[in-house]
Design a protein around this motif. Structure first.
Motif, PDB file in Angstrom:
ATOM      1  N   GLY A 141      -2.469 -11.594   4.416  1.00  0.00           N
ATOM      2  CA  GLY A 141      -1.369 -10.667   4.661  1.00  0.00           C
ATOM      3  C   GLY A 141      -0.023 -11.369   4.695  1.00  0.00           C
ATOM      4  N   GLY A 145       1.765 -10.363   1.442  1.00  0.00           N
ATOM      5  CA  GLY A 145       2.239  -9.063   1.906  1.00  0.00           C
ATOM      6  C   GLY A 145       3.725  -8.920   2.159  1.00  0.00           C
ATOM      7  N   GLN A 161       4.635   2.055   4.658  1.00  0.00           N
ATOM      8  CA  GLN A 161       3.825   0.897   4.328  1.00  0.00           C
ATOM      9  C   GLN A 161       2.786   0.634   5.417  1.00  0.00           C
ATOM     10  N   ALA A 162       1.718  -0.023   5.021  1.00  0.00           N
ATOM     11  CA  ALA A 162       0.676  -0.384   5.976  1.00  0.00           C
ATOM     12  C   ALA A 162       1.226  -1.386   6.986  1.00  0.00           C
ATOM     13  N   VAL A 168      -4.632  -9.305   7.031  1.00  0.00           N
ATOM     14  CA  VAL A 168      -4.980  -8.169   6.170  1.00  0.00           C
ATOM     15  C   VAL A 168      -3.979  -8.047   5.038  1.00  0.00           C
ATOM     16  N   TYR A 169      -4.472  -8.026   3.806  1.00  0.00           N
ATOM     17  CA  TYR A 169      -3.629  -7.737   2.648  1.00  0.00           C
ATOM     18  C   TYR A 169      -4.243  -6.577   1.880  1.00  0.00           C
ATOM     19  N   VAL A 170      -3.492  -5.504   1.757  1.00  0.00           N
ATOM     20  CA  VAL A 170      -3.921  -4.336   0.992  1.00  0.00           C
ATOM     21  C   VAL A 170      -3.055  -4.260  -0.259  1.00  0.00           C
ATOM     22  N   ASN A 172      -0.783  -3.188  -3.058  1.00  0.00           N
ATOM     23  CA  ASN A 172       0.098  -2.030  -3.081  1.00  0.00           C
ATOM     24  C   ASN A 172       1.087  -2.196  -4.215  1.00  0.00           C
ATOM     25  N   PRO A 180      -0.055  -6.251  -7.622  1.00  0.00           N
ATOM     26  CA  PRO A 180      -1.459  -6.496  -7.304  1.00  0.00           C
ATOM     27  C   PRO A 180      -2.181  -7.215  -8.441  1.00  0.00           C
TER      28      PRO A 180
END
Length: 276
Positions: A141, A145, A161-162, A168-170, A172, A180
Motif C-alpha cells: 500500500g 498506493g 478512495q479506499a 493493502v494495495y487495491v 485502482n 494497475p
C-alpha cells in the motif's frame, strides 16, 4: 543475539533515537529544485527513504524534460512540489509508525528467566516481533498506493478512495494513481508495452480510436505511444476504453471519447489547470 555465549569487549556505547519524520517546507525556489534526502528525513524503518527519493526524481525528471523541450510551460514544474510533498509527509509518517512499533516495545520482566514463565514470555515477544517484521516490510500500500488526486495536471474524477493502509494495495485506475499492472502473458507485462514517455491505452480501438488524442499530442510536441490491447481483465480494471498515462506511469485521464482531446492534453502538460 548470537545464540551462543561469546566473549566481547565494549569499546564504546551511544544512543540513537529512531522515529525522525521531517519534510521540508519547500521543494523548489525559482530554478532550484530539491529531492530525496534533501527534502525528507526518514527513520530507516521500512526502507521508504530510497523509494520516496526515486519517485521524486522520476516525477521531476519528465517535467523538466517537457519544459526544456518546449512542450510545457514552467507551471508544470510547480506541480512537482504540489504532488510530491504530500507523499513525503505520508511516507515519513508511515516510517515513523514502524519505528515506534519496535522502538516503544518493552520486554516484560523475567523474559530471560530459565522457567516456564520465561519461555512463555519469549514466545510472546517472538510473536510480536514477527508481526512487526511483517508490518514493516509487507507494505504494498505504501509502495504503490500514493496518489496525486489534488494535482492541477490530473483530471481527477472525485471518487471516494479506499483507506490508505500500508499493508493493502487495491489496484485502482482512477486518474491520480499508479496504472494497475497486469501480466499479458507469462513473459510480458502491461508496463512493457508502455511508451518511454506518454502512453494512450486503447482497450476498444474499434469503437474508441482516440485519433483526436494522437493529433492533439502531435500538435503539442508530446511523444505519445498508442497501445492497443483487447483483454477483458484490463477492461474490468481500467473501466474506460481510453486511458492517458504519464511518463511516471501515473494515470492522468481516462474516458470513452476524445472530443476534448486538445483541452485534456493542455491540462496534463500544465497549460491550463484541471477544473475541480
Amino acid at each position: 543475539m548470537v545464540g551462543y555465549p561469546v566473549e566481547g569487549e565494549i569499546l564504546s556505547r551511544g544512543t540513537w533515537t529512531a522515529g525522525f519524520a521531517l519534510v521540508a517546507e519547500k521543494f523548489q525556489a525559482g530554478r532550484i529544485f530539491l529531492g530525496g534526502d534533501a527534502v525528507h528525513l526518514f527513520t530507516p524503518a521500512g526502507g521508504l527513504g530510497y523509494n520516496t527519493a526515486v519517485d521524486d526524481a522520476v516525477n521531476l525528471g519528465w517535467k523538466l524534460a517537457s519544459v526544456v523541450k518546449g512542450n510545457a510551460p514552467s507551471f508544470l514544474l510547480d506541480t512537482y512540489e504540489l504532488e510530491r510533498r504530500p507523499v513525503a509527509v505520508r511516507n515519513t509518517g508511515f516510517a515513523r509508525a514502524f519505528a515506534e512499533s519496535i522502538g516503544n516495545y518493552v520486554p516484560k520482566p523475567d523474559i530471560e528467566a530459565d522457567s516456564d514463565l520465561g519461555s512463555d514470555l519469549r514466545r510472546e515477544a517472538g510473536a510480536y516481533l514477527e508481526a512487526h517484521g511483517r508490518s514493516e516490510f509487507n507494505i504494498p500500500g505504501v509502495t504503490f498506493g500514493a496518489r496525486y488526486d489534488h494535482s492541477p495536471i490530473i483530471l481527477a474524477e472525485g471518487e471516494g478512495q479506499a483507506p490508505d493502509l500500508p499493508e493493502v494495495y487495491v489496484p485502482n485506475a482512477a486518474p491520480g494513481g499508479r496504472a494497475p499492472h497486469v501480466w499479458l502473458n507469462c513473459q510480458t507485462s502491461l508496463f512493457d508495452r508502455f511508451g518511454f514517455e506518454w502512453t494512450l491505452l486503447r482497450l476498444r480501438p474499434s469503437s474508441s480510436p482516440g485519433t483526436e488524442f494522437v493529433t492533439a499530442a502531435r500538435m503539442a510536441g508530446m511523444d505519445l505511444t498508442v497501445v492497443d490491447i483487447k483483454e477483458d481483465q484490463l477492461r474490468a480494471i481500467y473501466r474506460e476504453p481510453l486511458v492517458l498515462i504519464r511518463p511516471d506511469q501515473v494515470i492522468a485521464w481516462r474516458g470513452d471519447g476524445d472530443g476534448d482531446a486538445v483541452q485534456i492534453i493542455e491540462t496534463v502538460l500544465g497549460h491550463i489547470p484541471a477544473k475541480r
